[in-house]
Design a protein around this motif. Structure first.
Motif, PDB file in Angstrom:
ATOM      1  N   THR A 155      -3.055   6.776   0.976  1.00 34.50           N
ATOM      2  CA  THR A 155      -3.551   5.444   0.653  1.00 34.50           C
ATOM      3  C   THR A 155      -3.805   4.722   1.968  1.00 34.50           C
ATOM      4  O   THR A 155      -2.882   4.558   2.776  1.00 34.50           O
ATOM      5  CB  THR A 155      -2.542   4.654  -0.193  1.00 34.50           C
ATOM      6  N   LEU A 156      -5.041   4.302   2.184  1.00 34.44           N
ATOM      7  CA  LEU A 156      -5.424   3.677   3.447  1.00 34.44           C
ATOM      8  C   LEU A 156      -5.431   2.160   3.325  1.00 34.44           C
ATOM      9  O   LEU A 156      -5.536   1.609   2.217  1.00 34.44           O
ATOM     10  CB  LEU A 156      -6.812   4.169   3.878  1.00 34.44           C
ATOM     11  N   THR A 157      -5.317   1.499   4.460  1.00 37.54           N
ATOM     12  CA  THR A 157      -5.458   0.044   4.478  1.00 37.54           C
ATOM     13  C   THR A 157      -6.933  -0.307   4.237  1.00 37.54           C
ATOM     14  O   THR A 157      -7.804   0.570   4.233  1.00 37.54           O
ATOM     15  CB  THR A 157      -5.000  -0.519   5.830  1.00 37.54           C
ATOM     16  N   SER A 158      -7.210  -1.577   4.022  1.00 37.40           N
ATOM     17  CA  SER A 158      -8.601  -1.991   3.782  1.00 37.40           C
ATOM     18  C   SER A 158      -9.485  -1.645   4.981  1.00 37.40           C
ATOM     19  O   SER A 158     -10.615  -1.171   4.826  1.00 37.40           O
ATOM     20  CB  SER A 158      -8.657  -3.490   3.490  1.00 37.40           C
ATOM     21  N   GLU A 159      -8.957  -1.870   6.181  1.00 36.42           N
ATOM     22  CA  GLU A 159      -9.719  -1.535   7.385  1.00 36.42           C
ATOM     23  C   GLU A 159      -9.859  -0.022   7.521  1.00 36.42           C
ATOM     24  O   GLU A 159     -10.920   0.493   7.884  1.00 36.42           O
ATOM     25  CB  GLU A 159      -9.026  -2.107   8.620  1.00 36.42           C
ATOM     26  N   GLY A 160      -8.781   0.697   7.213  1.00 35.82           N
ATOM     27  CA  GLY A 160      -8.817   2.153   7.285  1.00 35.82           C
ATOM     28  C   GLY A 160      -9.780   2.751   6.274  1.00 35.82           C
ATOM     29  O   GLY A 160     -10.438   3.764   6.547  1.00 35.82           O
ATOM     30  N   ALA A 161      -9.876   2.124   5.092  1.00 39.22           N
ATOM     31  CA  ALA A 161     -10.783   2.617   4.060  1.00 39.22           C
ATOM     32  C   ALA A 161     -12.230   2.545   4.527  1.00 39.22           C
ATOM     33  O   ALA A 161     -13.030   3.456   4.276  1.00 39.22           O
ATOM     34  CB  ALA A 161     -10.592   1.809   2.777  1.00 39.22           C
ATOM     35  N   GLU A 162     -12.584   1.471   5.219  1.00 42.50           N
ATOM     36  CA  GLU A 162     -13.949   1.332   5.745  1.00 42.50           C
ATOM     37  C   GLU A 162     -14.235   2.390   6.804  1.00 42.50           C
ATOM     38  O   GLU A 162     -15.302   3.018   6.807  1.00 42.50           O
ATOM     39  CB  GLU A 162     -14.138  -0.071   6.326  1.00 42.50           C
ATOM     40  N   LYS A 163     -13.266   2.611   7.697  1.00 47.57           N
ATOM     41  CA  LYS A 163     -13.447   3.621   8.738  1.00 47.57           C
ATOM     42  C   LYS A 163     -13.587   5.012   8.124  1.00 47.57           C
ATOM     43  O   LYS A 163     -14.446   5.805   8.532  1.00 47.57           O
ATOM     44  CB  LYS A 163     -12.248   3.612   9.695  1.00 47.57           C
ATOM     45  N   PHE A 164     -12.763   5.289   7.113  1.00 50.32           N
ATOM     46  CA  PHE A 164     -12.753   6.628   6.527  1.00 50.32           C
ATOM     47  C   PHE A 164     -14.011   6.884   5.708  1.00 50.32           C
ATOM     48  O   PHE A 164     -14.488   8.027   5.628  1.00 50.32           O
ATOM     49  CB  PHE A 164     -11.509   6.803   5.654  1.00 50.32           C
TER      50      PHE A 164
END
Length: 329
Positions: A155-164
């Motif tokens: 489960t990624l953070t909101s910022e991590g989700a965009e990067k991924f």
């Protein structure tokens, strides 16, 4: 008549003390027999590892501290479900892991959180460890073979989700390596564009392998840099001695209370002594039924509560004697 009454009182006292001794000895025996075999022991009784960390930043934010405590808790739970992680002061974090036998390994792994990052085939870092909100081991049915396979859910953070989302789109059908402390711990292949911040890493041969990978990802995603301030190993032998000593003190205390109640109040005293035995057994049932962690202060509290439990009986019996003394039937 008085001699006969004295003999009866003595026999009753012996029977009650024997029953109380059996209840306490079997229920809370230090060998973990009887009703105590399922009671969870705390760090001071079962032994284990205690570690205190200090953050490199002297004044970390409350959010970063909370996030770090949560991730360390998940990491510590891989060793013991009764592990506790809690904040102390502004920048200290304590970890207590009871019942572990591989203390040196725990100290080594928990003492060096490490760095985590995701790298594509071109060597570009697409995610940092702090972009991962959580990682959990699990299982699912394989779409290809219908067999059960072990996976790690990210489960990624909101910022991590965009990067991924960007990374998976650019690296479709390619590998993205997960590197922990400069060592590749997994190289999953991107099978689809992931834009919702939830990813699955498959290919594990066992749940233990999946749990180990999830643990590394969790500990590598700490928000703060930690330095080990102090650590110590609590020996289980010391805890066993504490249990034995506490039980001896408790048995003597209960026995003295029972003797005094029976000698002073006779049959009502016998009733209160039996009530103490039932109270002790109920306490053991509660400890078993609700998975309560038993600690040394907890044992002291139980012994104290047993003594307090007879207080109401003393007040009632004394009041009854006062009424009888003034002629009340």
């Amino acid at each position: 008549m008085n001699k006969t009454k004295g003999i009866i009182v003595l026999l009753i006292t012996v029977l009650v003390l024997g029953g109380l001794g059996f209840a306490v000895g079997v229920g809370f025996g230090p060998t973990g027999t009887g009703a105590a075999k399922n009671i969870i022991l705390g760090l001071d009784l079962a032994g284990g590892v205690s570690i205190t960390y200090e953050t490199a930043d002297a004044n970390p934010s409350a959010e970063d501290m909370s996030d770090t405590v949560y991730k360390l808790q998940k990491r510590a739970e891989t060793y013991s479900s009764e592990a506790e992680v809690y904040q102390e002061g502004a920048n200290h974090i304590n970890i207590d892991i009871p019942g572990v036998s591989n203390a040196d390994e725990v100290l080594q792994e928990m003492g060096s959180p490490g760095s985590l990052y995701f790298v594509d085939t071109s060597g570009n870092t697409v995610l940092q460890g702090t972009d991962v909100a959580d990682a959990q081991a699990g299982s699912q049915q394989s779409q290809e073979t219908n067999a059960v396979e072990y996976v790690v859910s990210l489960t990624l953070t909101s910022e991590g989700a965009e990067k991924f989302a960007t990374a998976t789109q650019e690296n479709l059908n390619k590998q993205i390596a997960i590197i922990y402390d400069d060592e590749v711990i997994s190289s999953p292949v991107v099978k689809a564009v992931i834009s919702d911040g939830k990813a699955i890493i498959d290919g594990m041969d066992s749940f233990e392998e999946a749990e180990n990978l999830a643990s590394m990802i969790r500990i590598g995603g700490l928000s703060l840099e930690l330095n080990e301030l102090r650590s110590n190993v609590v020996g289980a032998k010391l805890g066993g001695q504490a249990i034995s000593t506490s039980l001896t003190a408790g048995a003597i205390g209960i026995g003295l209370v029972a003797v005094i109640m029976i000698v002073v109040y006779l049959i009502p005293g016998l009733a209160s002594a039996l009530a103490l035995a039932i109270y002790t057994l109920m306490m053991m049932l509660i400890l078993n039924a609700f998975d309560v962690t038993l600690t040394l202060p907890g044992i002291a509290g139980i012994v104290l509560s047993i003594g307090m439990a007879v207080d109401a009986n003393v007040i009632i019996f004394a009041r009854i004697r006062e009424e009888i003394a003034v002629g009340t039937s």
